[in-house]
Design an enzyme around this catalytic site. Structure first.
Site, mmCIF file in Angstrom:
data_model
loop_
_atom_site.group_PDB
_atom_site.id
_atom_site.type_symbol
_atom_site.label_atom_id
_atom_site.label_comp_id
_atom_site.label_asym_id
_atom_site.label_seq_id
_atom_site.Cartn_x
_atom_site.Cartn_y
_atom_site.Cartn_z
ATOM 1 N N THR A 19 0.825 -1.218 0.000
ATOM 2 C CA THR A 19 0.000 0.000 0.000
ATOM 3 C C THR A 19 0.856 1.263 0.000
ATOM 4 O OG1 THR A 19 -0.258 0.171 2.423
ATOM 5 C CG2 THR A 19 -1.821 -1.233 1.239
ATOM 6 N N ALA B 192 -1.287 7.503 0.408
ATOM 7 C CA ALA B 192 -1.214 6.122 -0.055
ATOM 8 C C ALA B 192 -2.630 5.560 -0.128
ATOM 9 C CB ALA B 192 -0.361 5.287 0.890
ATOM 10 N N LEU B 193 -2.872 4.735 -1.130
ATOM 11 C CA LEU B 193 -4.211 4.142 -1.304
ATOM 12 C C LEU B 193 -4.341 2.874 -0.462
ATOM 13 C CD1 LEU B 193 -4.826 4.571 -5.143
ATOM 14 C CD2 LEU B 193 -5.862 5.855 -3.267
ATOM 15 N N HIS B 194 -4.136 3.011 0.837
ATOM 16 C CA HIS B 194 -4.076 1.841 1.709
ATOM 17 C C HIS B 194 -5.286 0.923 1.534
ATOM 18 C CE1 HIS B 194 -0.567 3.296 3.826
ATOM 19 N NE2 HIS B 194 -1.174 4.413 4.163
ATOM 20 N N ASP B 195 -6.424 1.326 2.063
ATOM 21 C CA ASP B 195 -7.606 0.455 2.078
ATOM 22 C C ASP B 195 -8.136 0.172 0.676
ATOM 23 O OD1 ASP B 195 -7.515 0.348 4.853
ATOM 24 O OD2 ASP B 195 -8.788 2.102 5.083
#
Length: 306
Positions: free
Chosen positions: A191, A230-233
């Site tokens: 991520t 950040a495009l974590h999920d």
């Protein structure tokens, strides 16, 4: 479209993931859990943001605290005072049905057809399999955002060892990750590699996403020197849509539940058996430890502009 139950402690990146999921999956319901915000606020946020994006699905109230350890503070310094950047008036309230019952009943009614997407602490999932062990074999897969395995130096974001979602309830995480559920793990190792800028967000022409991200972007700029996130999920939904863009390692996983490394996720590093093997009874899970970051980002932005 894949049928999913969306389990969330909804903050800013959770909301981006929900917007992406609404475009590309069949969301049967949203189950809420403590984490970024208290669970009562998560219910309100899920209702409010669903209204903002025109998503009409039932919303359920889940766990309010960890299974065994003391509760810890929410992440309001990152996600704003309400978890969504503090930019909306939030009139959404009222009662919500039980998330655990919804998960159990839905999986039993649709065996093999439902994917659980968990992007907060894993307390709801652990509680569901404790109450109804039979659903383990009936869940199509569980896709989680959580953990950090040290690939390319990607450690934790709460401690040097632990990622937030796992750290918030390490006992639940250890139980779930060592179970026989079919699990795909999207950790910080990947991520952190998929980031969008403030300019990317503004280019989406999505006022609700731009609004909730302002404080997050400011926090990122102050702490990291980068106006972005950040495009974590969101990568859980990227996995569902484009699994070919991820590099997979298969291994059992355990979580450290006590001490200075509480919340650390561990996987087997070599096949040699040891006299006291902590992985002996654990299921084999899919760990996403590599990613085609540019293509994942491109697919995400295209979907949200569509």
């Amino acid at each position: 479209m894949q049928k999913i139950i969306f389990d969330t402690d909804i903050g800013v990146d959770d909301a981006f993931a929900l917007a992406y999921a609404a475009k590309s999956t069949d969301i049967l319901g949203i189950t809420t859990v403590f984490g970024n915000v208290p669970v009562e606020q998560a219910v309100k946020n899920a209702r409010l943001f669903s209204q903002k994006i025109g998503l009409d699905v039932p919303i359920y109230r889940g766990s309010s605290r960890p299974l065994a350890c003391a509760p810890s503070a929410p992440a309001l310094q990152v996600h704003g005072k309400d978890g969504l950047g503090g930019v909306f008036e939030n009139p959404c309230s009222g009662e919500a049905d039980n998330a655990i019952n919804f998960i159990i009943n839905s999986v039993r009614q649709h065996p093999g057809a439902i994917t659980l997407v968990a992007i907060g602490p894993l307390t709801n999932i652990a509680t569901a399999i404790n109450q109804a062990p039979d659903i383990v074999a009936k869940v199509a897969q569980l896709v989680i955002m959580g953990g950090a395995f040290g690939t390319l130096g990607h450690g934790g974001n709460v401690t040097p060892f632990a990622e937030f979602n796992i750290w918030k309830d390490p006992h639940a995480a250890d139980q779930v990750l060592s179970s026989q559920l079919k699990i795909v793990v999207l950790p910080l190792d990947v991520t952190h590699q998929v980031q969008i800028s403030g300019e990317d967000i503004r280019s989406l022409n999505r006022p609700e996403l731009e609004a909730i991200s302002r404080s997050y972007l400011q926090y990122s700029l102050e702490k990291e020197g980068f106006e972005g996130m950040a495009l974590h999920d969101t990568l859980t939904i990227s996995w569902l849509n484009h699994p070919e863009l991820f590099g997979i390692t298969e291994s059992p996983v355990r979580v450290v539940t006590e001490g200075i490394s509480r919340g650390q996720t561990l996987h087997r590093l070599h096949p040699l058996a040891s006299r006291d093997d902590p992985f002996a009874a654990a299921g084999i899970q899919k760990l996403c430890l590599a990613v085609d970051s540019e293509r994942v980002k491109a697919h995400f932005l295209a979907a949200l502009r569509g």
